[in-house]
Design an enzyme around this catalytic site. Structure first.
Site, PDB file in Angstrom:
ATOM      1  NE  ARG A 168      -3.887   4.216   3.391  1.00 25.13           N
ATOM      2  CZ  ARG A 168      -3.159   3.108   3.273  1.00 25.13           C
ATOM      3  NH1 ARG A 168      -3.480   2.169   2.396  1.00 25.13           N
ATOM      4  NH2 ARG A 168      -2.122   2.907   4.051  1.00 25.13           N
ATOM      5  CG  ASP A 197      -4.608   2.892   6.649  1.00 25.07           C
ATOM      6  OD1 ASP A 197      -3.681   3.478   7.220  1.00 25.07           O
ATOM      7  OD2 ASP A 197      -4.460   1.835   6.019  1.00 25.07           O
ATOM      8  CG  HIS A 268      -1.640   1.547   8.966  1.00 26.72           C
ATOM      9  ND1 HIS A 268      -1.586   2.016   7.677  1.00 26.72           N
ATOM     10  CD2 HIS A 268      -0.505   0.836   9.150  1.00 26.72           C
ATOM     11  CE1 HIS A 268      -0.471   1.597   7.095  1.00 26.72           C
ATOM     12  NE2 HIS A 268       0.214   0.876   7.967  1.00 26.72           N
ATOM     13  CD  GLU A 332       3.245  -0.584   6.239  1.00 25.67           C
ATOM     14  OE1 GLU A 332       3.984  -0.715   5.276  1.00 25.67           O
ATOM     15  OE2 GLU A 332       2.210   0.120   6.205  1.00 25.67           O
ATOM     16  CD1 TRP A 398       1.438  -7.967   5.211  1.00 28.12           C
ATOM     17  CD2 TRP A 398       2.315  -6.580   3.708  1.00 28.12           C
ATOM     18  NE1 TRP A 398       2.068  -6.964   5.897  1.00 28.12           N
ATOM     19  CE2 TRP A 398       2.618  -6.085   5.004  1.00 28.12           C
ATOM     20  CE3 TRP A 398       2.761  -5.851   2.609  1.00 28.12           C
ATOM     21  CZ2 TRP A 398       3.351  -4.927   5.229  1.00 28.12           C
ATOM     22  CZ3 TRP A 398       3.492  -4.682   2.828  1.00 28.12           C
ATOM     23  CH2 TRP A 398       3.777  -4.232   4.116  1.00 28.12           C
ATOM     24  CE1 TYR A 423      -0.210  -6.996  -1.002  1.00 27.92           C
ATOM     25  CE2 TYR A 423       0.482  -4.725  -0.745  1.00 27.92           C
ATOM     26  CZ  TYR A 423       0.033  -5.908  -0.198  1.00 27.92           C
ATOM     27  OH  TYR A 423      -0.188  -6.008   1.143  1.00 27.92           O
ATOM     28  CG  ASP A 425      -0.946  -1.279  -4.465  1.00 26.76           C
ATOM     29  OD1 ASP A 425      -0.640  -2.478  -4.583  1.00 26.76           O
ATOM     30  OD2 ASP A 425      -0.483  -0.550  -3.557  1.00 26.76           O
TER      31      ASP A 425
HETATM   32  C1  TNX Z   1       1.595  -1.724   2.553  1.00 32.07           C
HETATM   33  S1  TNX Z   1       0.069  -4.236   2.889  1.00 32.07           S
HETATM   34  C2  TNX Z   1       0.495  -1.516   3.348  1.00 32.07           C
HETATM   35  C3  TNX Z   1      -0.538  -0.536   2.896  1.00 32.07           C
HETATM   36  C4  TNX Z   1      -0.116   0.198   1.653  1.00 32.07           C
HETATM   37  C5  TNX Z   1       0.457  -0.810   0.668  1.00 32.07           C
HETATM   38  C6  TNX Z   1       0.809  -0.229  -0.647  1.00 32.07           C
HETATM   39  C7  TNX Z   1      -0.139  -3.622   4.215  1.00 32.07           C
HETATM   40  C8  TNX Z   1      -0.637  -4.520   5.178  1.00 32.07           C
HETATM   41  N1  TNX Z   1       0.171  -2.313   4.418  1.00 32.07           N
HETATM   42  O1  TNX Z   1      -0.817   0.348   3.945  1.00 32.07           O
HETATM   43  O2  TNX Z   1      -1.212   0.870   1.095  1.00 32.07           O
HETATM   44  O3  TNX Z   1       1.620  -1.375   1.238  1.00 32.07           O
HETATM   45  O4  TNX Z   1       1.165  -1.195  -1.586  1.00 32.07           O
END
Ligand code: TNX
Length: 650
Positions: A168, A197, A268, A332, A398, A423, A425
């Site tokens: 990112r 990503d 991703h 995701e 996660w 996390y 972030d």
């Molecule tokens: C989820 S954690 C994601 C990331 C994002 C993050 C932001 C994960 C395996 N995937 O792509 O950057 O949340 O907190």
């Protein structure tokens, strides 16, 4: 078991007194015994090391030379009567990565069974010296002495990780090295490198130059302060050449850090599909690699070319990264695309599958076999569980801890990295000067209280918890300074959880050691977040009822002037949080201000700041905070209360 764990947590009571005799070492060693006297380093001090200790001795010498200006020769006379000695010893040190450090007036001797332990011994030794030992140039007028001490130390977990998301927003080779230096200082041993990503492909792959020529340029980034719009500026090309990766891997190895590369698949992957649209289900080129304005896309698993492509990419990846584990992402994935795709549906029917999650497992299985054939192991985000795990796969949990529990119960190794505690972030403070973040709220104390081994896990499965990891996702970390601010000091807490035994954890003592430790980070010119004033109080499970009931804290000493104050209720641990009905300020037992709004202090906190007015500050009176709270689904919650005066202007 449950009572035992709660018992242990309760024993780690908050103690904010500064223990004068405490050595400010982070992570806290297993056993420290202070001795009489000091050892003084001088221009004549020599470092003696055997073969295994030589690399750590050279790094130590380089640091000491820079900071002191002395010569610090390195030789192999390990029986010398004085100096610093690094020596392998199969009998003394407590196992892999552990070490023993004995400082007497004449000598500092580090013994360990492996080179990692010798290196960690040097990191502790450096932390026994004044913080100026980390300065960038020769520090003047410093007394280079350390107290005599006897330390034996060993880590709790083998996986003590930090993830850097360089997709990112990118970090240069030198910036990554800076992180590796500081990770070594904290005995963190895994750097999970999120290299690919939707927002950019950052690893040179010789067979597919387009990946970096094109895939490393993001069409735009989120505009600071306006996250739903791009800033309109192309970002890139930013990527690491294979030579740079080799340099980073070696640099990390010297600090006993394993770099685990992550190549995201099958989702991703806009960094791939933007250059190779034929690998997606629709075959349509995708231009923008931002989170807005673009639907997510996924590799077409029904197309054999996708698998071949990823195997080609992995072939070069494995040549660069010697780590046992290779991270394949897996989070995701927009599997809905596979529902509309003729090729994917044909594969699903041919395999007799019932859902698309099983297609992801099919893909993982092949990738896992490729990795296993090359002597490696697959690790992925917990979504890889959904279609059934491939046999040797490890899981990074996660989305809470459920994935970790499920995987470990079935005998898979897991690394815990739940959003609720890891996390980095997420925001770490609520003040007006906090930078923009992705959202969420994760103060230092919540990170610190994290216990990676889930209580629910059967005793014989606990060994599958390899450790924990803090994640620096960088969608809203634009520069190195942002990575640092979000990373520290929360990464110091991650390090202590990973290294120090659960029984030794004590937030008050941790923050008091941090006071000194942050001076070390100052020497690195690190943009860490400053510590909040210590909490004014805490709540424990014994104080929480299932019906709303008051909990009180004396805030007399922390209330120094009139004005708007904010009480913050920060959940630290327990399976359940607390619902908060209101918080009030009392003066000599009489309520003078109350903020009524529904708040929740738990894993996903909501509205936990309560604003209270103190019109005039009266010396000699008693100020008390009272909160009306109830356990949410259970009464095992614990947390701390912060109390701060807000400047008049806001
Ligand atoms: C989820 S954690 C994601 C990331 C994002 C993050 C932001 C994960 C395996 N995937 O792509 O950057 O949340 O907190």
């Amino acid at each position: 078991m449950r009572t035992l764990i709660i018992g242990i947590l309760l024993c780690a009571t908050l103690n904010f007194a500064i223990a004068a005799d405490e050595f400010a070492v982070i992570p806290l060693p297993q056993k420290i015994e202070a001795k009489e006297g000091v050892m003084v380093l001088s221009s004549k001090t020599v470092i003696h090391a055997d073969k295994a200790g030589k690399p750590a001795a050279e790094l130590l010498a380089a640091r000491l030379r820079t900071a002191t200006g002395y010569a610090f020769k390195v030789d192999d006379k390990i029986n010398a009567k004085s100096g610093i000695v690094l020596v392998s010893d199969k009998t003394v040190a407590p196992g892999a990565e552990g070490y023993a450090l004995e400082v007497t007036k004449d000598k500092a001797v580090i013994r360990a069974t492996d080179a990692a332990g010798l290196f960690y011994g040097t990191q502790t030794l450096l932390q026994l010296l004044p913080p100026e030992v980390f300065s960038a140039g020769a520090a003047k007028s410093v007394n280079w002495q350390l107290s005599c001490v006897s330390i034996t130390d060993t880590p709790r977990f083998p996986w003590r990780g930090i993830m850097l998301d360089v997709s990112r927003h990118f970090l240069t080779v030198d910036e990554v090295k800076r992180f590796l230096d500081v990770m070594g200082l904290h005995k963190l041993n895994i750097m999970h490198f999120h290299l690919t990503d939707d927002q950019g492909w950052r690893l040179e792959i010789k067979k597919y130059p387009k990946l970096t020529e094109h895939g490393s340029i993001r069409s735009e980034s989120p505009a600071p302060g306006n996250r739903n719009k791009g800033d309109g500026k192309p970002y890139g090309p930013f990527f690491y050449t294979q030579d740079q990766i080799r340099d980073l891997v070696a640099y990390a190895q010297a600090r006993h850090i394993t770099i685990i590369p992550e190549i995201e698949m099958p989702g991703h992957v806009l960094g791939v599909i933007s250059s190779f649209p034929e690998l997606s289900c629709r075959g349509v080129p995708i231009e923008v690699r931002t989170r807005w304005g673009v639907e997510p896309d996924v590799l077409c698993v029904g197309n054999p070319a996708s698998l071949e492509f990823m195997e080609d990419v992995l072939k070069e990846t494995l040549e660069l990264f010697p780590s046992k584990f290779i991270h394949i992402g897996g989070d995701e994935s927009p599997r809905d695309r596979w529902k509309e795709c003729v090729k994917c549906q044909a594969l699903l029917k041919a395999e007799g599958y019932k859902n698309e999650a099983q297609l992801q497992t099919w893909f993982n299985h092949r990738i896992e076999k490729y990795l296993a054939d090359n002597g490696r192991r697959l690790i992925g985000w917990d979504e890889i569980l959904e279609g059934g795990l491939t046999p040797g796969a490890a899981v990074m949990s996660w989305r809470g801890i459920g994935g970790g529990i499920e995987a470990a119960t079935h005998g898979h190794d897991v690394v815990m990295s739940p959003t609720s505690h890891c996390y980095l972030d997420y925001g770490q403070g609520r003040g007006p000067n906090e930078p923009e973040t992705i959202g969420g709220y994760l103060p230092l104390e919540t990170v610190y209280f994290y216990e990676p081994v889930p209580e629910k896990l059967p005793a014989d499965k606990k060994k599958h918890v390899l450790g924990l990891q803090g994640n620096l996702w960088s969608e809203y970390l634009w520069t190195l300074k942002d990575f640092e601010y979000n990373g520290f000091p929360r990464a110091c807490a991650i390090a202590e959880i990973g290294w120090t035994s659960a029984e030794q954890k004590d937030f008050g003592r941790f923050t008091s050691r941090l006071g000194t430790h942050l001076k070390r980070l100052d020497m690195f010119n690190m943009n860490y977040r400053k510590l909040d004033a210590p909490p004014v109080g805490e709540w424990k499970p014994t104080q929480i009822k299932s019906e709303p009931a008051p909990v009180e804290w004396d805030v007399t000493a922390a209330t120094k002037s009139a004005g708007r104050h904010v009480a913050e209720l920060n959940f630290t641990h327990g399976a359940h949080g607390i619902d908060i009905a209101w918080v009030a300020l009392l003066q000599d037992g009489k309520e003078i201000s109350r903020d009524v709004h529904a708040g929740f202090a738990g894993g996903r906190p909501r509205a936990t700041s309560y604003t209270l007015q103190l019109p005039t500050h009266k010396p000699g009176v008693r100020y008390t905070l009272r909160a009306q709270v109830s356990g949410n689904g259970g009464t095992d919650s614990a947390g701390v209360v912060n109390w701060t005066l807000k400047p008049a202007a806001q």
